[in-house]
Write a protein that holds these residues in place. Structure first.
Motif, mmCIF file in Angstrom:
data_model
loop_
_atom_site.group_PDB
_atom_site.id
_atom_site.type_symbol
_atom_site.label_atom_id
_atom_site.label_comp_id
_atom_site.label_asym_id
_atom_site.label_seq_id
_atom_site.Cartn_x
_atom_site.Cartn_y
_atom_site.Cartn_z
ATOM 1 N N ARG A 179 -21.606 -5.212 -7.819
ATOM 2 C CA ARG A 179 -22.381 -4.653 -8.912
ATOM 3 C C ARG A 179 -21.983 -5.322 -10.211
ATOM 4 O O ARG A 179 -20.980 -6.032 -10.289
ATOM 5 C CB ARG A 179 -22.150 -3.145 -9.037
ATOM 6 C CG ARG A 179 -22.594 -2.309 -7.840
ATOM 7 C CD ARG A 179 -22.492 -0.834 -8.199
ATOM 8 N NE ARG A 179 -22.854 0.022 -7.082
ATOM 9 C CZ ARG A 179 -22.032 0.869 -6.472
ATOM 10 N NH1 ARG A 179 -20.782 0.960 -6.883
ATOM 11 N NH2 ARG A 179 -22.442 1.619 -5.474
ATOM 12 N N ILE B 97 -25.066 -1.467 -11.803
ATOM 13 C CA ILE B 97 -26.270 -1.727 -11.016
ATOM 14 C C ILE B 97 -25.960 -2.825 -9.996
ATOM 15 O O ILE B 97 -25.111 -3.690 -10.238
ATOM 16 C CB ILE B 97 -27.475 -2.140 -11.883
ATOM 17 C CG1 ILE B 97 -27.153 -3.381 -12.714
ATOM 18 C CG2 ILE B 97 -27.912 -1.000 -12.772
ATOM 19 C CD1 ILE B 97 -28.355 -3.930 -13.464
ATOM 20 N N PRO B 98 -26.622 -2.804 -8.838
ATOM 21 C CA PRO B 98 -26.394 -3.840 -7.833
ATOM 22 C C PRO B 98 -26.779 -5.218 -8.376
ATOM 23 O O PRO B 98 -27.715 -5.346 -9.168
ATOM 24 C CB PRO B 98 -27.326 -3.441 -6.680
ATOM 25 C CG PRO B 98 -27.757 -2.051 -6.969
ATOM 26 C CD PRO B 98 -27.655 -1.842 -8.433
ATOM 27 N N SER C 212 -28.280 -7.353 -6.901
ATOM 28 C CA SER C 212 -29.601 -7.690 -6.383
ATOM 29 C C SER C 212 -30.731 -7.134 -7.251
ATOM 30 O O SER C 212 -31.889 -7.516 -7.082
ATOM 31 C CB SER C 212 -29.755 -7.155 -4.955
ATOM 32 O OG SER C 212 -29.577 -5.738 -4.934
ATOM 33 N N HIS C 213 -30.407 -6.229 -8.181
ATOM 34 C CA HIS C 213 -31.435 -5.623 -9.026
ATOM 35 C C HIS C 213 -31.963 -6.638 -10.030
ATOM 36 O O HIS C 213 -31.230 -7.512 -10.514
ATOM 37 C CB HIS C 213 -30.872 -4.404 -9.762
ATOM 38 C CG HIS C 213 -31.913 -3.536 -10.380
ATOM 39 N ND1 HIS C 213 -32.491 -3.803 -11.597
ATOM 40 C CD2 HIS C 213 -32.499 -2.384 -9.945
ATOM 41 C CE1 HIS C 213 -33.380 -2.872 -11.892
ATOM 42 N NE2 HIS C 213 -33.397 -1.998 -10.908
ATOM 43 N N HIS D 41 -20.034 6.690 -10.254
ATOM 44 C CA HIS D 41 -19.011 5.883 -9.601
ATOM 45 C C HIS D 41 -17.690 6.322 -10.228
ATOM 46 O O HIS D 41 -17.491 6.221 -11.440
ATOM 47 C CB HIS D 41 -19.271 4.394 -9.859
ATOM 48 C CG HIS D 41 -18.143 3.487 -9.450
ATOM 49 N ND1 HIS D 41 -17.000 3.342 -10.190
ATOM 50 C CD2 HIS D 41 -18.008 2.677 -8.373
ATOM 51 C CE1 HIS D 41 -16.198 2.471 -9.589
ATOM 52 N NE2 HIS D 41 -16.788 2.058 -8.491
ATOM 53 N N GLU E 25 -27.032 3.146 -11.251
ATOM 54 C CA GLU E 25 -28.490 3.078 -11.222
ATOM 55 C C GLU E 25 -28.921 1.962 -10.269
ATOM 56 O O GLU E 25 -28.141 1.081 -9.924
ATOM 57 C CB GLU E 25 -29.065 2.804 -12.610
ATOM 58 C CG GLU E 25 -28.896 3.927 -13.607
ATOM 59 C CD GLU E 25 -29.787 5.112 -13.320
ATOM 60 O OE1 GLU E 25 -30.827 4.924 -12.659
ATOM 61 O OE2 GLU E 25 -29.455 6.230 -13.772
ATOM 62 N N GLY E 26 -30.190 2.040 -9.872
ATOM 63 C CA GLY E 26 -30.760 0.930 -9.108
ATOM 64 C C GLY E 26 -30.509 0.963 -7.622
ATOM 65 O O GLY E 26 -30.765 -0.017 -6.936
ATOM 66 N N GLU E 27 -30.002 2.083 -7.114
ATOM 67 C CA GLU E 27 -29.772 2.216 -5.683
ATOM 68 C C GLU E 27 -30.424 3.494 -5.194
ATOM 69 O O GLU E 27 -30.698 4.417 -5.959
ATOM 70 C CB GLU E 27 -28.263 2.273 -5.379
ATOM 71 C CG GLU E 27 -27.522 0.985 -5.762
ATOM 72 C CD GLU E 27 -26.036 1.093 -5.464
ATOM 73 O OE1 GLU E 27 -25.589 2.161 -4.984
ATOM 74 O OE2 GLU E 27 -25.321 0.111 -5.699
ATOM 75 N N ASP E 28 -30.672 3.568 -3.895
ATOM 76 C CA ASP E 28 -31.222 4.783 -3.321
ATOM 77 C C ASP E 28 -30.263 5.929 -3.521
ATOM 78 O O ASP E 28 -29.040 5.778 -3.431
ATOM 79 C CB ASP E 28 -31.512 4.609 -1.822
ATOM 80 C CG ASP E 28 -32.601 3.583 -1.560
ATOM 81 O OD1 ASP E 28 -33.433 3.375 -2.478
ATOM 82 O OD2 ASP E 28 -32.610 2.994 -0.460
ATOM 83 N N SER E 29 -30.828 7.113 -3.788
ATOM 84 C CA SER E 29 -29.981 8.271 -4.067
ATOM 85 C C SER E 29 -29.389 8.857 -2.790
ATOM 86 O O SER E 29 -28.496 9.670 -2.855
ATOM 87 C CB SER E 29 -30.797 9.349 -4.764
ATOM 88 O OG SER E 29 -31.898 9.738 -4.000
#
Length: 437
Positions: free
Chosen positions: A248, A277-278, A280-281, A358, A433-437
């Protein structure tokens, strides 16, 4: 109410302020006058430029300069371009212009984030235009798409990097591993940070922009005072390193959401704070002083706007775009879009806003520690998504990532965990943010 046509005469423009952006606007108006006239359908005449010290602007034709902004606004001009900033005296000048039917172009995010409603009402009462593309994300065409292109869609989320200074600092910390203080010094030396960086690093600038974005996206009046705000001064090199271990990165984001409760009622959440955020975002790869805003809408799906978010020429581009639009309306005898605040959605308090955390903990190296920590999460109704051990470390270092939960529940969970005997230290807490919950 419509604006009278110009009957063949030129469009007269008053410019308030001639700093970095204003000098670029002046240059473009003078050098590109013929091209602008062709686009507008009438010549553009720069009637005057109000500055504090006229003798300090040798680059500008001296006959255009004046120290009396109020008199210039009251004169026979059609459009007032305000690039001074701040609340007063800019607010008074713009209200005077609008009430007299003169269109306004401004990049004043602080003023708009607090007094957009009053300015819009003045514009509506006289039929004048109020344009402010330059107030958010510099040269990036963002506000007009939200206000016009997506007017027939239902926007659910606007999330983005809207402050170049903080993005430069966090990007440099990520690429070099250097701490916040040293990176801020470098940003100041290079001109990315002001001598007093408070408005940027403490999130005030981004909060003003978030208020403008939320107001447009959700057809509701949102002020900067209603935006939850946290800055980046507390971000350490170890936070950046922890994010990297989890693939991240850390960004300061403005996040505006339409939130639907279980009973179907809707509200608006607007917040500015650092997040992980990942990588990959889409926003993770936005580095340096660039801006990017990610928009989600029911029909249009996912959209992203990217580009230079500040600087003289880029911001002047946005100002000239608004000026051309306002001038065209003058030539045609009409006006542009009005304020859309019909939804009037209430603001959702930050404590009720669903977020993810996190959390990095230093804990006692003995059996049963995780069970005690997990029990606290369960007691507050917060679900754990993942528990990780950093590579090469003992189980005395825990990283916990949560599922979505009310922010207040997450805060109280962290507070109680910090009081456990088995927890030596809550090393860091950051939203995800930016990941599945």
């Amino acid at each position: 109410m419509t604006v009278a046509t110009l009957d063949g005469r030129s469009v007269r423009v008053a410019l308030l302020g001639c700093g970095t952006v204003g000098s670029e606007v002046t240059r473009m108006l003078i050098e590109e006058g013929d091209e602008l006239a062709a686009r507008i359908g009438a010549p553009v005449e720069l009637a005057g430029i109000a500055v504090r010290r006229p003798d300090r602007h040798p680059e500008v034709p001296q006959h255009l300069l004046t120290a009396d902004a109020g008199e210039l606004v009251e004169s026979d001009v059609d459009i007032v371009v305000e690039l001074i900033g701040g609340i007063e005296p800019a607010k008074g000048w713009l209200l005077t212009a609008l009430r007299k039917g003169k269109s306004v172009v401004t990049g004043n995010k602080a003023l708009l984030s607090l007094h957009a409603a009053e300015l819009s009402e003045a514009a509506d009462s006289s039929g004048a235009d109020l344009y402010y593309e330059a107030a958010v994300a510099g040269a990036i065409p963002l506000l007009r798409p939200l206000r016009e292109s997506l007017a027939g869609d239902r926007i659910t989320r606007v999330m983005g990097i809207v402050n170049g200074t903080t993005n430069f600092i966090l990007s440099a910390m990520d690429s070099t591993g250097v701490g916040y203080a040293e990176t801020l010094d470098e940003a100041t030396r290079l001109g990315y940070a002001e001598a007093d960086p408070t408005a940027d690093v403490d999130g005030y600038d981004a909060a003003s922009k978030a208020a403008i974005l939320a107001s447009l996206a959700f057809h509701s009046r949102v002020t900067a005072a209603e935006v939850h705000r946290e800055g980046i001064a507390g971000i350490s090199a170890s936070d950046i390193a922890a994010a990297r271990l989890l693939n991240r990165t850390v960004k300061l984001l403005a996040i505006c959401e339409r939130v639907t409760a279980d009973d179907g009622t809707e509200s608006v959440s607007a917040r500015v704070h650092p997040v992980m955020i990942p990588r990959s975002h889409q926003l993770a790869g936005v580095n340096g002083a660039f801006n990017a805003v990610y928009v989600e809408a029911d029909a249009a799906g996912e959209l992203m706007f990217y580009g230079q978010g500040a600087g003289g020429a880029p911001t002047a581009s946005a100002v000239l775009g608004d000026l051309v639009a306002a001038a065209r309306n003058r030539v045609a005898g009409g006006h542009g879009p009005r304020e859309s605040a019909h939804a009037a959605l209430p603001m959702r308090p930050m404590g009720q806003t669903p977020t993810r955390y996190h959390i990095s903990l230093d804990v006692a190296d003995r059996p049963g520690v995780l069970a005690q920590v997990a029990q606290v999460f369960a007691a507050h109704g917060v679900s754990i998504a993942a528990v990780r051990q950093r590579d090469g470390m003992s189980m005395a270092s825990l990283v916990i990532v949560t599922h979505l939960a009310a922010d207040a529940a997450l805060k109280s969970t962290v507070d109680e965990i910090g009081k456990l005997d088995v927890v030596r230290e809550v090393v860091s807490v950051m939203r995800v943010e930016g990941e599945d919950s």
